[in-house]
Design a protein around this motif. Structure first.
Motif, PDB file in Angstrom:
ATOM      1  N   ILE A   1       0.833  -1.203   0.000  1.00  0.00           N
ATOM      2  CA  ILE A   1       0.000   0.000   0.000  1.00  0.00           C
ATOM      3  C   ILE A   1       0.871   1.258   0.000  1.00  0.00           C
ATOM      4  CG2 ILE A   1      -0.325   0.175   2.500  1.00  0.00           C
ATOM      5  CD1 ILE A   1      -3.088   0.645  -0.097  1.00  0.00           C
ATOM      6  N   THR A   2       2.044   1.191   0.604  1.00  0.00           N
ATOM      7  CA  THR A   2       2.966   2.331   0.628  1.00  0.00           C
ATOM      8  C   THR A   2       3.462   2.655  -0.773  1.00  0.00           C
ATOM      9  OG1 THR A   2       3.664   1.715   2.858  1.00  0.00           O
ATOM     10  CG2 THR A   2       5.106   3.205   1.631  1.00  0.00           C
TER      11      THR A   2
ATOM     12  N   ILE B   1       3.150   5.837  -6.005  1.00  0.00           N
ATOM     13  CA  ILE B   1       2.914   5.860  -7.455  1.00  0.00           C
ATOM     14  C   ILE B   1       1.677   6.686  -7.797  1.00  0.00           C
ATOM     15  CG2 ILE B   1       2.294   4.417  -9.437  1.00  0.00           C
ATOM     16  CD1 ILE B   1       4.183   2.268  -8.228  1.00  0.00           C
ATOM     17  N   ILE B   2       0.607   6.482  -7.068  1.00  0.00           N
ATOM     18  CA  ILE B   2      -0.632   7.222  -7.341  1.00  0.00           C
ATOM     19  C   ILE B   2      -0.415   8.726  -7.171  1.00  0.00           C
ATOM     20  CG2 ILE B   2      -2.959   7.654  -6.432  1.00  0.00           C
ATOM     21  CD1 ILE B   2      -3.254   4.615  -6.129  1.00  0.00           C
ATOM     22  N   LEU B   3       0.281   9.118  -6.111  1.00  0.00           N
ATOM     23  CA  LEU B   3       0.553  10.545  -5.906  1.00  0.00           C
ATOM     24  C   LEU B   3       1.468  11.098  -6.994  1.00  0.00           C
ATOM     25  CD1 LEU B   3       0.932  10.664  -2.018  1.00  0.00           C
ATOM     26  CD2 LEU B   3      -1.016  11.424  -3.401  1.00  0.00           C
TER      27      LEU B   3
ATOM     28  N   THR C   1      -2.866  11.744  -9.037  1.00  0.00           N
ATOM     29  CA  THR C   1      -4.249  11.303  -8.864  1.00  0.00           C
ATOM     30  C   THR C   1      -4.439  10.909  -7.406  1.00  0.00           C
ATOM     31  OG1 THR C   1      -5.992   9.923  -9.836  1.00  0.00           O
ATOM     32  CG2 THR C   1      -3.832   8.895  -9.587  1.00  0.00           C
ATOM     33  N   ASP C   2      -5.550  10.312  -7.087  1.00  0.00           N
ATOM     34  CA  ASP C   2      -5.802   9.849  -5.723  1.00  0.00           C
ATOM     35  C   ASP C   2      -6.379   8.442  -5.772  1.00  0.00           C
ATOM     36  OD1 ASP C   2      -8.737  10.030  -5.974  1.00  0.00           O
ATOM     37  OD2 ASP C   2      -8.385  12.186  -5.971  1.00  0.00           O
ATOM     38  N   PHE C   3      -6.471   7.815  -4.606  1.00  0.00           N
ATOM     39  CA  PHE C   3      -6.946   6.435  -4.546  1.00  0.00           C
ATOM     40  C   PHE C   3      -8.336   6.281  -5.159  1.00  0.00           C
ATOM     41  CE2 PHE C   3      -3.549   6.095  -1.477  1.00  0.00           C
ATOM     42  CZ  PHE C   3      -3.125   4.786  -1.597  1.00  0.00           C
TER      43      PHE C   3
ATOM     44  N   PHE D   1      -8.886   3.961  -8.524  1.00  0.00           N
ATOM     45  CA  PHE D   1      -9.601   2.685  -8.431  1.00  0.00           C
ATOM     46  C   PHE D   1     -11.071   2.766  -8.837  1.00  0.00           C
ATOM     47  CE2 PHE D   1      -6.002   1.940  -5.526  1.00  0.00           C
ATOM     48  CZ  PHE D   1      -5.528   0.768  -6.071  1.00  0.00           C
ATOM     49  N   SER D   2     -11.530   3.934  -9.294  1.00  0.00           N
ATOM     50  CA  SER D   2     -12.964   4.102  -9.534  1.00  0.00           C
ATOM     51  C   SER D   2     -13.474   3.570 -10.866  1.00  0.00           C
ATOM     52  CB  SER D   2     -13.345   5.577  -9.417  1.00  0.00           C
ATOM     53  OG  SER D   2     -12.792   6.306 -10.498  1.00  0.00           O
TER      54      SER D   2
END
Length: 73
Positions: free
Chosen positions: A48-49, A54-56, A60-62, A66-67
Motif C-alpha cells: 500500500i505504501t 505511485i498514485i501521488l 491522482t488519488d486512490f 480505483f474508480s
C-alpha cells in the motif's frame, strides 16, 4: 487478468497519458525503475505504501485511480 496485472496496466496507462517515462516516474515517486517495470508487467505484489507513492506521483488519488471499470471482474 489478475489484480496485479490490472493494477500494472492502469499504472502504465496513466504514466503514458502523462507522457512520463518509467525512469521519470521512478524518480518522482522514489520507487526503483525496475520495480515499476515489474509492476506494469503484473509481476509484483505491491504494498500500500508503494501504491500511494505511485498514485501521488501520477497526480491522482486512490478514489479516482480505483474508480473505473478496470478493476472489476
Amino acid at each position: 487478468m489478475n489484480i496485479k496485472e490490472k493494477f500494472g496496466f492502469k499504472v502504465k496507462q496513466l504514466r503514458e497519458q502523462k507522457g512520463f517515462s518509467i525512469e521519470y516516474l521512478a524518480n518522482i515517486s522514489n520507487v526503483d525503475r525496475t520495480y515499476i517495470s515489474d509492476i506494469e508487467k503484473g509481476k509484483r505484489n505491491v504494498s500500500i505504501t508503494i501504491i500511494e507513492k505511485i498514485i501521488l506521483a501520477l497526480d491522482t488519488d486512490f478514489a479516482t485511480f480505483f474508480s473505473n471499470n478496470s478493476f472489476k471482474k
